[in-house]
Motif scaffolding. Structure first.
Motif, short mmCIF file in Angstrom:
data_model
loop_
_atom_site.label_atom_id
_atom_site.label_comp_id
_atom_site.label_asym_id
_atom_site.label_seq_id
_atom_site.Cartn_x
_atom_site.Cartn_y
_atom_site.Cartn_z
N ASP A 454 0.82 -1.21 0.00
CA ASP A 454 0.00 0.00 0.00
C ASP A 454 0.85 1.26 0.00
O ASP A 454 0.48 2.27 -0.59
N GLU A 493 -7.17 8.42 -0.27
CA GLU A 493 -6.58 7.10 -0.56
C GLU A 493 -5.11 7.05 -0.19
O GLU A 493 -4.64 6.06 0.39
N ARG A 496 -4.92 6.85 3.54
CA ARG A 496 -5.32 5.51 3.97
C ARG A 496 -4.21 4.49 3.71
O ARG A 496 -3.95 3.60 4.52
N ASN A 497 -3.54 4.62 2.56
CA ASN A 497 -2.45 3.70 2.23
C ASN A 497 -1.31 3.81 3.23
O ASN A 497 -0.73 2.81 3.65
N ALA A 500 -2.45 2.35 6.53
CA ALA A 500 -2.55 0.89 6.47
C ALA A 500 -1.19 0.22 6.65
O ALA A 500 -1.11 -0.92 7.12
N GLU A 625 -12.12 8.81 7.46
CA GLU A 625 -10.75 8.48 7.03
C GLU A 625 -9.76 8.66 8.19
O GLU A 625 -8.87 7.84 8.39
N ASP A 646 -5.90 -1.30 1.97
CA ASP A 646 -7.00 -0.35 1.77
C ASP A 646 -7.86 -0.81 0.62
O ASP A 646 -7.41 -1.54 -0.27
N ALA A 689 -11.02 -0.61 4.70
CA ALA A 689 -9.83 -1.45 4.60
C ALA A 689 -10.22 -2.86 5.02
O ALA A 689 -11.20 -3.06 5.75
#
Length: 749
Positions: A454, A493, A496-497, A500, A625, A646, A689
């Motif tokens: 990710d 995104e 989130r990556n 993660a 988020e 994710d 996720a």
């Protein structure tokens, strides 16, 4: 023809000048005359033309980019913000990290190998100029349709250029993306990012202070490559007739750059420079004017002392050349001898070309004749500012009304299974290993995570295991449907990556790729995307530290999708606690975090199965988020999860497929109550996720999610050698691996 000196320009006010051929508008040319009180010399005209180009001056985007400063969130970690070569953040333990993303789009279409290679070289020098050792690169890429003949020309050259230059520098390539879409056919996007590490006290800025200090140009000799690159290539629209501007593409030498890096770092270590600037877009025009403008005096340069590869170059060409692997340093007279000594040791050519003056002018001479006499701020920082007209395109409402939710869905389990395979094997969702295997991802031995994880992650301290992570994202299909939400989804995104992987998101760099700013519809897309990104960064507490705007990405009347690429940098205290995407032990429990809704606008499913783009992109919930990020980071740090991935393009089935193939272990999934199997597998709802939880940690993990109010749904177990959707179908890992891994090699190998 006699030399066009300042005196000659003063005496010949009506002489015709090629301002239009250099990309200037008539009112801009008149403004230059007004500033100088006379017509410009040829050398001055060359400098203004490149420095006032779209690529260097941000003249169409400045009014919108101001929001990144006006809405910047309070952030104690930010050490250097917008306006320098790159932003710098505090990552703890006395370390600072600098990072930035840039574009080299048009050159890479003309000359794919050199365009991409010099894109890497340029961004590395930006990071070096801040005082940092470059430690990793990333490369977000966009190409035309995967099966188009011209993509077969451009992609292999771009990939070879990135790998060839980065590998020779010994820098691991840890992240990025590759996306195919017909809208990028004549305008591939070759964005490049770099991360550098230093101690707080080693930060350097681009300014020329101290009268009497020497201006030293060092690195490669100046040649005829790249002349006018930023004004000719990056600041105008391509015609549909194709490549015809090869001479404006720079040529790179990674071995020269490696010497330049080590030489510069030794110079920094001995504290020999008072200011420094790399030579990239606009070459010497940029370096001299920006250093002088940011300093507290003027500058005098003797241009005929510049070491040349081609003795026939005119003064204008020397000032506009974008020859690579060059730096410009401001050095106190007493330190010049040692500076030159270190350059000689590293076999780097270094020449004193001028000095800082106590005036307020940038003066350039050619064999004793004055050819430039300008106020440096007017060249570097006071170029035109346009408030271009913008308007929501007439077609936007119809596009959003064409809802992807109305598209025919699979009616049987067999149809659903076939569509899963089709999406997993599609060029955008397929494995990019054929590409990323051409990059050295592990050189230097500090890479902790790299593609296809990710986020890329680098250890920056071997004793404490302190590390940083970076992810880049940007979905042009989402942004076409709604530029405001599309930019926020790109940030969400990437955020989130990073979370993660176990790292805490800190700050943002961006590369905003759009069509012609002279089109009010494109300008509306840009304004909306910029506003969306600024609002989202403010809410998530991640300041924009710098970045790049690339406009005129269109062929004839056809613009690319608006493509705001967002890079998020995060910090992790202990890289041994990072979370990979691959499923590990059989028997671990799979949990889906977040809410799944009927959201298919701009989705991979709608593109692959129906060749459709319409509707609205997934809804953005930035507080969700943030909460999801906090849960992922805590669970990683405290050992509650063994894998996390994710959910984005392709939905849950894409994420589970990638995690199963990465870990070599399958999964059995149960469709949750209230969802159809189709929505469960293909929805692209944001803020989600999938994680694998050891059974011993299930109670602790679910209690944490419950206490924080994050929906956590148990959807299955890590098990077997395939992916089974209970009551629907089973796909073996072998079948999935074939579908996922054979597409890109079949197209390009």
């Amino acid at each position: 023809m006699s030399l066009d000196t300042v005196k000659h320009a003063t005496d010949t006010p009506e002489a015709e000048q090629p301002w239009a051929e250099l990309g200037l508008k008539q009112d801009e040319y008149e403004r230059i005359r007004e500033i100088l009180g006379r017509r410009p010399t040829g050398a001055e005209l060359a400098m203004y033309s490149v420095m006032w180009s779209e690529h260097c001056s941000y003249k169409s985007s400045k009014v919108h980019l101001r929001q990144f400063g006006e809405k910047a969130p309070e952030n104690d970690a930010l050490l250097v913000g917008i306006g320098e070569n790159a932003g710098v953040v505090d990552v703890g333990q006395g370390y600072a990290v600098t990072f930035k993303v840039e574009s080299h789009n048009h050159p890479s279409y003309i000359e794919p190998y050199q365009g991409a290679a010099t894109g890497i070289g340029g961004i590395v020098r930006d990071i070096l100029a801040m005082g940092a050792r470059p430690v990793a690169v990333v490369d977000p890429l966009r190409f035309g349709a995967a099966d188009h003949p011209d993509t077969k020309r451009v992609l292999p050259g771009v990939v070879a250029g990135i790998g060839g230059y980065g590998n020779c520098l010994g820098l691991p390539n840890i992240g990025g993306e590759v996306v195919f879409d017909p809208c990028y056919q004549g305008n591939p996007l070759v964005n490049a990012g770099c991360i550098g590490v230093m101690k707080h006290e080693d930060i350097h800025l681009a300014q020329a202070s101290g009268p009497g200090n020497k201006v030293i140009l060092y690195g490669a000799r100046t040649g005829g490559d790249g002349i006018g690159g930023v004004s000719v290539l990056a600041s105008e629209t391509f015609e549909s007739t194709g490549p015809a501007k090869r001479p404006a593409v720079q040529v790179g030498d990674p071995f020269q750059e490696k010497l330049l890096i080590e030489c510069t770092l030794e110079i920094f270590a001995e504290k020999l420079v008072a200011g420094i600037q790399d030579l990239g877009g606009a070459g010497l025009s940029c370096a001299t004017s920006e250093l002088a403008s940011a300093g507290d005096g003027g500058m005098r340069v003797d241009l005929d002392t510049v070491p040349l590869r081609d003795a026939s170059l005119s003064p204008e060409e020397i000032l506009m050349s974008e020859s690579q692997e060059r730096m410009c340093a401001i050095v106190e007279p007493g330190k010049v001898a040692r500076f030159l000594e270190i350059c000689e040791k590293w076999d780097v050519i270094a020449t004193v070309i001028g000095e800082v003056t106590d005036g307020d002018r940038l003066e350039i001479f050619w064999h004793g004749e004055q050819i430039v006499d300008v106020p440096p701020r007017t060249v570097a920082h006071e170029g035109p500012v346009y408030e271009r007209p913008y308007a929501r395109p007439a077609w936007q409402d119809a596009l959003q009304a064409d809802d992807a939710g109305k598209l025919p869905r699979p009616e049987t389990a067999e149809e659903l299974r076939a569509q899963v395979l089709k999406v997993v094997a599609s060029p955008n969702q397929a494995s990019k290993a054929w590409i990323t295997d051409q990059y050295d991802r592990f050189v230097q031995g500090n890479t902790v995570l790299a593609q296809p994880e990710d986020a890329g992650m680098i250890r920056i301290d071997e004793e404490t295991d302190l590390g940083v992570a970076m992810a880049t994202d940007g979905n042009g299909r989402y942004a076409k449907l709604d530029p405001y939400a599309g930019a926020q989804l790109a940030l969400a995104e990437a955020y989130r990556n990073v979370a993660a992987s176990g790292a805490r998101p800190l700050a943002v760099s961006d590369c905003l790729n759009f069509g012609s700013p002279e089109d009010p519809g494109v300008m509306w897309q840009f304004a909306e995307a910029t506003r969306g990104l600024a609002d989202a960064c403010q809410q998530l507490g991640t300041p924009v530290t710098g970045g790049n705007v690339s406009l005129y990405n269109q062929t004839g009347e056809t613009a690319i999708h608006p493509t705001p690429v967002v890079a998020v940098l995060g910090v992790i205290d202990d890289v041994t606690r990072r979370t990979p995407i691959g499923f590990g032990e059989e028997g671990q429990l799979l949990y889906l975090l977040g809410d799944t809704r009927e959201e298919f606008g701009g989705s991979a499913w709608s593109q692959v199965v129906h060749d459709h783009l319409g509707g609205l992109p997934p809804a953005v919930d930035l507080e969700r988020e943030r909460l999801l990020g906090e849960i992922l980071i805590s669970a990683s740090r405290d050992g509650m999860i063994d894998a996390a991935h994710d959910l984005s393009d392709g939905g849950l089935i894409q994420a589970v497929t990638e995690s199963a193939l990465r870990g070599g272990t399958g999964a059995r999934l149960v469709v949750p109550d209230g969802l159809s199997a189709f929505t469960f597998l293909f929805s692209e709802s944001a803020g989600r996720a999938v994680v694998s939880v050891p059974r011993s940690e299930e109670l602790r993990f679910t209690d944490m999610c419950g206490a924080r109010g994050l929906p956590a749904t148990r959807i299955g177990v890590v098990d077997g050698d395939g992916i089974e959707i209970q009551g629907e179908f089973t796909l073996s890992l072998d079948e999935l691996r074939t579908a996922h891994e054979e597409t890109v090699p079949a197209l390009f190998a």
